[in-house]
Design an enzyme around this catalytic site. Structure first.
Site, PDB file in Angstrom:
ATOM      1  N   HIS A  73      -0.393 -10.792   0.062  1.00 16.72           N
ATOM      2  CA  HIS A  73      -0.080  -9.395   0.379  1.00 16.72           C
ATOM      3  C   HIS A  73      -0.168  -9.152   1.886  1.00 16.72           C
ATOM      4  CE1 HIS A  73      -0.207  -4.972  -0.519  1.00 16.72           C
ATOM      5  NE2 HIS A  73      -0.869  -4.964   0.638  1.00 16.72           N
ATOM      6  N   GLU A  74      -1.258  -9.585   2.491  1.00 15.28           N
ATOM      7  CA  GLU A  74      -1.448  -9.347   3.927  1.00 15.28           C
ATOM      8  C   GLU A  74      -0.538 -10.232   4.767  1.00 15.28           C
ATOM      9  OE1 GLU A  74      -3.048  -6.848   4.903  1.00 15.28           O
ATOM     10  OE2 GLU A  74      -3.903  -6.367   2.940  1.00 15.28           O
ATOM     11  N   HIS A 112       2.587  -8.256   5.251  1.00 14.32           N
ATOM     12  CA  HIS A 112       2.441  -7.232   6.289  1.00 14.32           C
ATOM     13  C   HIS A 112       2.510  -7.849   7.680  1.00 14.32           C
ATOM     14  CE1 HIS A 112       1.726  -3.873   3.715  1.00 14.32           C
ATOM     15  NE2 HIS A 112       0.568  -4.306   3.231  1.00 14.32           N
TER      16      HIS A 112
END
Length: 495
Positions: free
Chosen positions: A146-147, A150
């Site tokens: 997920h990160e 980003h």
């Protein structure tokens, strides 16, 4: 309930960490050196929270952000579309889940709870403690991916990444990226959306990848493991009905339950379900074998109204009922069960036994309601004979579809891969859904704000009005999520 030993270990560990941190910070001789050591390693400690941040992955993120710029633009633009759709879909899913939870609170129907797509997970309550490692590893992997989304999306949009980090809150692991706020605020709303949606987009991709790996697992393991010839026993619960000298043991291959063939775990579950919901099968035995010496006696009623004729609680005898040949009278006989059913064909009535050589009758075990007699075939061993409630057998035996081709291979490797993929699929999908909700402190907050700026700037010129609209939408989304979590926790822990 949560194991007391696990709870004590967690609390004791955090108390020890907090006490050591407090003592070192209050020590005149060690305080400066200790704080300098924490700062050099990017560590931060607070009650029930440990956080680590580093810049060593920044070059990797920058390299990923420079690979095929056009392909990355299409990739993160697809993530933008997915994020907007997921934000709307997550609200619909939470509303439906809340309705199902409220319905479950007012009824005892267990099927309503089983239909819920989202459920609150509490270790030791609805998550087995034996699966904690799978849960935390899958949660950490989902957070890192997920990160990563980003970070790469931010660098592609010329937003600086200050660092990447991981944390542990109580027992739950997680990850984060630190973005340069000034750069983030000056890019366009569309660019912000690509950055904010990249996390849930990558969670969705990981979810699909885990599902694909799960379906292709037989192909990947084919050189080392075979499948389709039966269900391999990996573990038998101690003290269960299957744990005895003539029961099952790790390494046995189950090929049939009565006349229901078992090619894998799915067949095992479906056969047990079928046997649970159909009347007890009978067995064709020669009429000549029904001799008076086989403890013919008067049948007596059990508390549930069923009949029994074995009063000595023997582990080798079982009460059978049958229609006496040439009459319509039902007789009962207490007979050695293994001798009676070994090699016998199943039947539902005497007409099923007419093809047998000689005169044969159909004898049926006389058991309590919902109790079943089941022959479990696991060649080359003799049949395991089970008497009990079929779901108990289902929970007592752990199986896998994969049989090692070589003796040095571990039985649990396919089980580990299969279980881990299922947890990655579930948790990564859950993170995608939850982070898409327009809720304070989640990705959905920033996704909603950027979406409103991108779509309403030309319609609602007053920025304060747009922010007010966003605030009320976030308040509604936060309330919806909080209601689901609160009621979900109550349903899991209080019932």
């Amino acid at each position: 309930m949560i194991p007391v030993s696990l709870l004590v270990c967690v609390l004791a560990g955090w108390c020890a960490v907090y006490l050591a941190d407090t003592l070192l910070r209050s020590s005149p001789t060690h305080r400066i050196g200790y704080e300098s050591w924490l700062a050099r390693r990017g560590l931060m400690l607070s009650p029930f929270h440990v956080r680590w941040q580093t810049t060593i992955f920044n070059r990797l993120f920058a390299y990923c952000a420079r690979i095929h710029p056009r392909a990355l633009y299409l990739w993160f633009s697809s993530g933008l579309v997915f994020g907007v759709v997921a934000m709307l879909a997550s609200v619909v899913l939470l509303v439906k889940t809340l309705q199902q939870t409220l319905a479950q609170m007012t009824t005892d129907n267990p099927h309503i709870g089983a239909q819920q797509a989202l459920q609150v997970v509490v270790p030791g309550v609805n998550l087995p403690t034996s699966h904690l490692a799978y849960f935390f590893l899958a949660l950490l992997l989902s957070g890192v991916i997920h990160e990563l989304g980003h970070a790469v999306a931010a660098l592609r949009e010329q937003v600086r990444v200050n660092g990447f980090g991981m944390f542990v809150f109580v027992v739950y692991p997680g990850a984060f990226v630190d973005l340069f706020t000034t750069h983030l605020n000056i890019v366009s709303p569309a660019q912000q959306l690509r950055i904010f949606c990249a996390g849930v987009w990558h969670n969705f991709v990981l979810c699909v990848a885990a599902l694909a790996f799960l379906f292709l697992l037989p192909l990947f393991l084919f050189p080392l493991y075979s499948s389709g010839a039966g269900a391999l026993v990996t573990e038998v619960a101690q003290g269960s009905a299957a744990d005895w000298p003539r029961g099952l043991s790790a390494g046995d291959i189950v090929t049939a339950l009565e006349e229901c063939p078992v090619a894998g775990v799915e067949d095992w579950n479906s056969c047990l379900s079928q046997l649970s919901h159909t009347p007890q099968t009978g067995y064709c035995v020669p009429a000549a074998s029904l001799q008076p010496s086989w403890a013919h006696g008067r049948a007596f009623k059990r508390l549930d109204g069923t009949l029994d004729c074995c009063s000595n609680n023997s582990l080798t005898d079982l009460c059978f009922s049958y229609i006496k040949p040439h009459t319509a009278d039902r007789e009962y006989a207490c007979m050695p069960v293994r001798k009676m059913v070994t090699g016998s064909r199943v039947c539902r009535g005497d007409h099923d036994c007419n093809a047998d050589a000689g005169l044969a009758v159909c004898v049926t075990p006389s058991l309590q309601n919902q109790t079943r007699f089941i022959r479990v075939a696991h060649p080359p061993g003799t049949h395991m004979l089970f008497v009990g409630y079929p779901p108990h057998l289902q929970h007592a035996v752990s199986l896998t579809n994969f049989v090692p081709r070589f003796g040095f291979l571990h039985l649990d490797l396919p089980v580990f891969l299969e279980t881990f993929c299922k947890y990655v699929f579930s948790l990564s999908g859950a993170l995608a859904v939850v982070n898409s909700v327009p809720c304070f402190a989640l990705d959905g907050q920033w996704m909603l704000n950027a979406l409103l700026e991108a779509t309403l700037a030309g319609v609602v010129a007053d920025r304060q009005k747009r922010e007010l609209m966003g605030f009320f939408l976030l308040l509604a989304g936060s309330s919806l999520l909080a209601a689901n979590v609160a009621l979900g926790l109550w349903m899991v822990t209080a019932r």
